[in-house]
Design an enzyme around this catalytic site. Structure first.
Site, PDB file in Angstrom:
ATOM      1  N   HIS A  86       0.818  -1.219   0.000  1.00 58.20           N
ATOM      2  CA  HIS A  86       0.000   0.000   0.000  1.00 58.20           C
ATOM      3  C   HIS A  86       0.856   1.275   0.000  1.00 58.20           C
ATOM      4  CE1 HIS A  86      -3.598  -2.332   0.355  1.00 58.20           C
ATOM      5  NE2 HIS A  86      -3.247  -2.855   1.515  1.00 58.20           N
ATOM      6  N   HIS A 106      -6.244  -7.318  -0.441  1.00 58.93           N
ATOM      7  CA  HIS A 106      -6.476  -5.886  -0.636  1.00 58.93           C
ATOM      8  C   HIS A 106      -5.836  -5.454  -1.944  1.00 58.93           C
ATOM      9  CE1 HIS A 106      -6.498  -6.563   3.767  1.00 58.93           C
ATOM     10  NE2 HIS A 106      -7.503  -5.689   3.740  1.00 58.93           N
ATOM     11  N   ASP A 157      -4.303 -12.889   3.027  1.00 56.11           N
ATOM     12  CA  ASP A 157      -5.533 -12.519   3.720  1.00 56.11           C
ATOM     13  C   ASP A 157      -6.797 -12.894   2.940  1.00 56.11           C
ATOM     14  OD1 ASP A 157      -4.542 -10.651   1.972  1.00 56.11           O
ATOM     15  OD2 ASP A 157      -4.610  -8.971   3.368  1.00 56.11           O
TER      16      ASP A 157
HETATM   17 ZN    ZN Z   1      -3.953  -7.321   2.505  1.00 58.54          ZN
HETATM   18 ZN    ZN Z   2      -4.000  -7.749  -4.753  1.00 60.91          ZN
END
Ligand code: ZN
Ligand code: ZN
Ligand code: ZN
Lengths: 555, 435
Positions: free
Chosen positions: B112, B153, B240
């Site tokens: 991120h 994510h 995750d």
């Molecule tokens: Zn993640």
């Molecule tokens: Zn991804």
């Protein structure tokens, strides 16, 4: 007086020590019959000595090592419970290996209960094959020994000896636990017979003081107590030489210890009197085990190694050995022949040795003396190269915390200590090859026997507390207690220390040599979601290798 | 006795002495049980699996991928440097040919973290993959890189860093941004003017299971990789997506991860997220290591797999099939109509970026030079709620003279402006200037 005995591949050395003095040292050839060799060595050293004066004796033997290497292990069945992961069949060992249903997770919670019928079926199959010794090992049994204990309880009536995995070591490594347990089980009968026979010999000779065997971690264990884990007495030779170096020199600072023998050179590092220990365990024959050991490396270059000159003029020393040196009736040139040629060793047939060096010289374009010189240089260079790689590998071991990365303690040897027969002659060459000062201690040629004689009892415990599960477990001691949420590191340290000292006393430690050290200490808060559910405490404490207080040598 | 058919490097750095805060998912305990499982399995004893020791990355390594505001020391801790350094160790092992592939099992994560770094976003400060990729490009002469981000994510940081780079194919498979942080990663995010179609987002619906992930992999990711022809494939191996994960809603499994890895065959895998630290990570990581090493993974599964794993529902399957069809049309069959730009045209975009962990608000104004000869120079001016006001100018590798000239002009103009700091990231010359 203290008696120390080291059975080596070719020679068996024995010493008699009084306070800080080596009173007597003998060397005899190692025979095929271990007990006979021991008897002969004892006869020799004890002539003219009152047996009552011997207050303590310690032996570094090759019994377990040779049985493993020569595959003379007793037939042993294995019952394994594993659960998810690598297919346990990959670690199949022994003539009758069985995996039963049942599984614990990494915390020690039961994920799949044991299936009694599959356990009994396995046990009966083993029994039908005429096997009466078994090993029982579970994955994560060091977190919870319940499955191993249950299996053992169900089947113990069918076998004369059951070895279990959790007591081997507190370390995590399922395959190593399997192999170590297998070795303990399969050496049990042989070792029991040996310790019985040795006891008999010692009784006969009126030697009634405490008796010890040396372990690969440089510590000792009481002879009669060793039968519970006989694999722990294998591969003690290299440890004997390190402990000998420690006794005869002290090894202050970072010291590279070299034991130059006939066929090999064993190397290790000692940091301020503390030998470096292998974090995983020693390899015995084909088996990687969980048995703690001093980190040593054995290089196939020694006094009797074959010297060859390649067509490109490059010389190699080792790793082969083809019989004795030319000076002693052999056919192939060796470093020993170089020493004889140069007059550094006044033994054997000098004419023959010189002729061998002349032959080497003709390939190199020099005379016999120059060739001999080159041989010793090359031998030292080979040792130096291997030693550098050895130290590099130790320093390359992974670390898992920021603290360790930033405070890296690299070992940089400041000096070299050389023991073993050719030590004083090869030392100047090694000094040059490594560019480090080399020392040779007194009694360098019987350092191993001295090391065995004065090494203290070592022991180790691993404590793991999981306050979510409500347990604290010390697998090496077979201890498991219920605990509450308040159990903390201070309590853990106190508990581990008590257990460690008791363990050490059980295997023969005297109460004046119970120096305990914490070797690993971690505590984690266990969270589930955003809630703290408990504390995970991990503690390793040990009595590290060291010398008995009776060894009063003023260094 | 077991041995690994493919020689595999493992860099394991659990950072047992670092946490964002004591109760944060990114805390000391995170890889504890993974370490337990890896150790107990004896994976590191298997011939062909080689463990490497980590080393910290240098600021110089970070400066190839980021503009750290005000500087590297202010936005990184030692743990970030070591985590990034762990990736560099993995890269060295692979590119020196010591191993066929490597897995950097390190924390803290990085995907991120964007090019401009004012603080921590989504548990990340430094984009460890980008730091590694730029290191590889500098030291090993590699250009074409593919990143497959399989974290749950959206890898918005990695997407940001490679948005304009036609030599990097970035594919992110993640839970639909309408249902999860950071809320981005839709098919229409497909790359900047010079790299159109080089960013591919695959937003999967919640409850996607083994079947859905592998379908997207086989139908979309593998053909895309084949078409792009990268010199090296990186997997941002977040864990995750697992059915036991507490902060996401997906339905993947250890077995699924192992199969995915086996088919994808990344050269380097890097751990990203994954917070089911007890009942997913230990098994997923064992599965990935074994898959990379070419070992049989059929015995790897969670102890609660039989009890708790539910195969993907029909609705989800249909939904994924539709999505994949759309994406295939766009990215494989030429459906993505590349916008024409004039050579040398300067495009601007304004963006607001939120740093959830540190609560920082950032406003960016970006200029990119449209160029058919190189990746294009760009500049970013950035104002953050911390009071920072900076400008960063980037000259890509193998920049054309026109782009270089434009970039240097921006830099000179920026120096005279009101910025607190102006940075010049000259990838071609290996220079990082700060004024
Ligand atoms: Zn993640
Ligand atoms: Zn991804
Ligand atoms: Zn250009």
């Amino acid at each position: 007086m203290i008696l120390g005995l080291d059975v080596g591949g070719t020679q068996t050395d024995t010493v008699l020590i009084d306070g800080d003095r080596i009173l007597k040292a003998t060397k005899i050839p190692t025979g095929d019959n271990l007990l006979l060799t021991l008897r002969t060595a004892l006869d020799g050293i004890l002539s003219g000595v009152e047996p009552e004066q011997i207050e303590r004796m310690a032996f570094s033997t090759t019994l377990a090592t040779n049985a493993i290497v020569e595959d003379r292990l007793g037939r042993t069945g294995m019952i394994i419970s594993a659960g998810p992961g690598i297919d346990p069949a990959c670690f199949s060992v022994g003539p009758s290996f069985h995996v039963v249903e049942g599984c614990l997770d990494h915390q020690g919670f039961e994920a799949v209960p044991l299936d009694k019928s599959s356990v009994m079926e396995a046990a009966e199959k083993i029994q039908e094959e005429g096997i009466n010794t078994i090993g029982v090992v579970g994955k994560f049994s060091v977190r919870n020994a319940a499955h191993e204990l249950q299996i053992s309880d169900w089947v113990k009536g069918l076998f004369s000896h059951v070895a279990m995995g959790h007591s081997v070591s507190g370390g995590l490594n399922f395959p190593r636990r399997i192999f170590t347990t297998y070795l303990n089980a399969s050496l049990h009968e042989l070792h029991t017979a040996f310790s019985g026979a040795l006891t008999h010999i010692l009784d006969e000779k009126n030697l009634h003081g405490p008796r010890y065997l040396l372990k690969p971690d440089g510590g000792t264990i009481d002879l009669m107590r060793s039968a519970g884990s006989p694999a722990r007495t294998a591969q003690s030779g290299p440890a004997a030489s390190v402990m000998g170096a420690l006794a005869l020199d002290g090894c202050r600072g970072a010291t590279l210890v070299l034991d130059v023998g006939g066929t090999t050179t064993d190397m290790s590092v000692v940091l301020d009197g503390m030998p470096r220990l292998n974090p995983h365990g020693v390899k015995l024959g084909l088996y990687k085990t969980l048995i703690r050991s001093i980190i040593t490396h054995s290089l196939g270059t020694g006094g009797d190694s074959v010297v060859q000159v390649k067509t490109n003029g490059k010389m190699t020393v080792g790793p082969l050995r083809k019989g004795p040196p030319v000076a002693f009736g052999g056919a192939v040139a060796t470093p020993t022949d170089a020493l004889v040629t140069l007059g550094l060793l006044a033994l054997g047939n000098k004419v023959a040795a010189k002729a061998a060096m002349e032959e080497l010289g003709s390939a190199l374009g020099c005379n016999a003396e120059a060739a001999a010189e080159r041989v010793l240089q090359q031998m030292a260079e080979t040792i130096a190269q291997s030693a550098r790689a050895f130290v590099y590998d130790i320093n390359a071991q992974p670390v898992y915390t920021i603290h360790q990365v930033l405070n890296e303690e690299k070992i940089v040897p400041a000096s070299v200590l050389i023991v073993g027969g050719p030590a004083p002659h090869i030392a100047p060459y090694v000094e040059k090859a490594l560019g480090l000062p080399c020392r040779v201690p007194p009694h360098y040629d019987v350092a191993n026997a001295v090391g065995a004689a004065v090494a203290r009892v070592t022991a180790q415990v691993t404590l793991q507390a999981d306050t979510e599960r409500g347990t604290v477990i010390i697998p090496e001691a077979g201890e498991e207690h219920k605990t509450d949420r308040r159990f903390d590191m201070d309590q853990a340290i106190a508990m581990a220390r008590k257990t460690l000292c008791r363990q050490a006393m059980t295997i023969g430690a005297e109460d004046n040599s119970l120096e305990t050290v914490i070797t690993e200490k971690q505590v984690f808060n266990m969270m589930r979601g955003y809630r703290t559910v408990g504390r995970n405490i991990r503690l390793k404490m040990s009595i590290t290798p060291g010398l008995i207080p009776q060894w009063k040598r003023s260094l | 006795m077991i041995s690994a058919p493919r020689k595999t490097g493992l860099v394991f750095f659990p950072a047992f002495d670092w946490a964002i805060s004591p109760e944060h998912p990114e805390r000391e305990e995170r890889l504890l049980y993974t370490q337990d499982q890896v150790m107990e399995e004896g994976l590191l004893d298997i011939p062909g699996i080689v463990e490497y020791r980590v080393r910290p990355a240098a600021y110089e390594d970070i400066q190839r991928a980021h503009f750290c505001v005000p500087d590297e020391a202010a936005v990184t801790t030692k743990s970030h440097l070591i985590s990034a350094g762990g990736c560099l160790v993995a890269a060295d092992a692979v590119l020196k040919g010591e191993v066929e592939s490597a897995f950097a099992l390190v924390r803290p994560p990085g995907h991120h973290a964007m090019r401009v770094v004012h603080g921590n976003r989504g548990f990340c400060n430094i984009n460890i993959e980008a730091v590694m990729i730029e290191y590889i490009r500098t030291h090993y002469g590699i250009r074409k890189v593919a990143i497959v981000d399989t974290d749950c994510h959206h890898g918005d940081g990695t997407q940001d860093i490679y948005w304009h780079d036609p030599n990097t194919l970035f594919i992110s498979i993640h839970q639909d941004g309408r249902t999860l942080y950071p809320g981005s990663g839709f098919p229409n995010e497909s790359g900047g003017p010079n790299a159109q179609g080089k960013t591919v987002n695959i937003p999967l619906p919640p409850q996607t299971g083994e079947k859905g992930f592998l379908y997207a992999l086989d139908e979309l990711v593998m053909p895309l990789l084949e078409e792009f022809g990268p010199e090296i494939v990186i997997n941002s191996a977040g864990q995750d997506n697992h059915f036991n994960d507490p902060i996401t809603n997906m339905n993947f499994s250890a077995r699924g991860y192992a199969v995915l890895n086996k088919r994808l065959k990344p050269d380097i895998a890097v751990l990203e997220g994954g917070y089911a630290i007890e009942n997913a990570l230990p098994y997923v990581n064992v599965g990935i290591i074994m898959a990379m090493a070419g070992l049989d993974t059929s015995f790897v599964k969670e102890p609660n797999y039989e009890k708790d794993y539910r195969p993907q529902s029909r609705d989800v399957t249909l939904n994924i099939e539709q999505l994949v069809e759309t994406l295939k049309d766009l990215f494989l069959w030429g459906g993505l109509k590349k916008k024409p730009y004039d050579e040398g045209q300067i495009l601007e975009r304004k963006r607001d970026i939120f740093y959830d962990t540190d609560g920082i608000q950032e406003r960016q104004n970006e200029k990119i030079r449209c160029c058919s000869h190189c990746a294009g120079a760009f500049s970013i001016s950035s104002t953050a709620s911390t009071g920072q006001h900076i400008m960063g100018v980037h000259i890509p590798m193998e920049a054309c003279p026109a782009c270089r000239k434009t970039a240097l002009n921006w830099f000179q103009t920026g120096r005279k402006g009101a910025f607190k700091h102006v940075y010049l990231q000259d990838r071609d010359r290996g220079v990082y200037d700060v004024v």
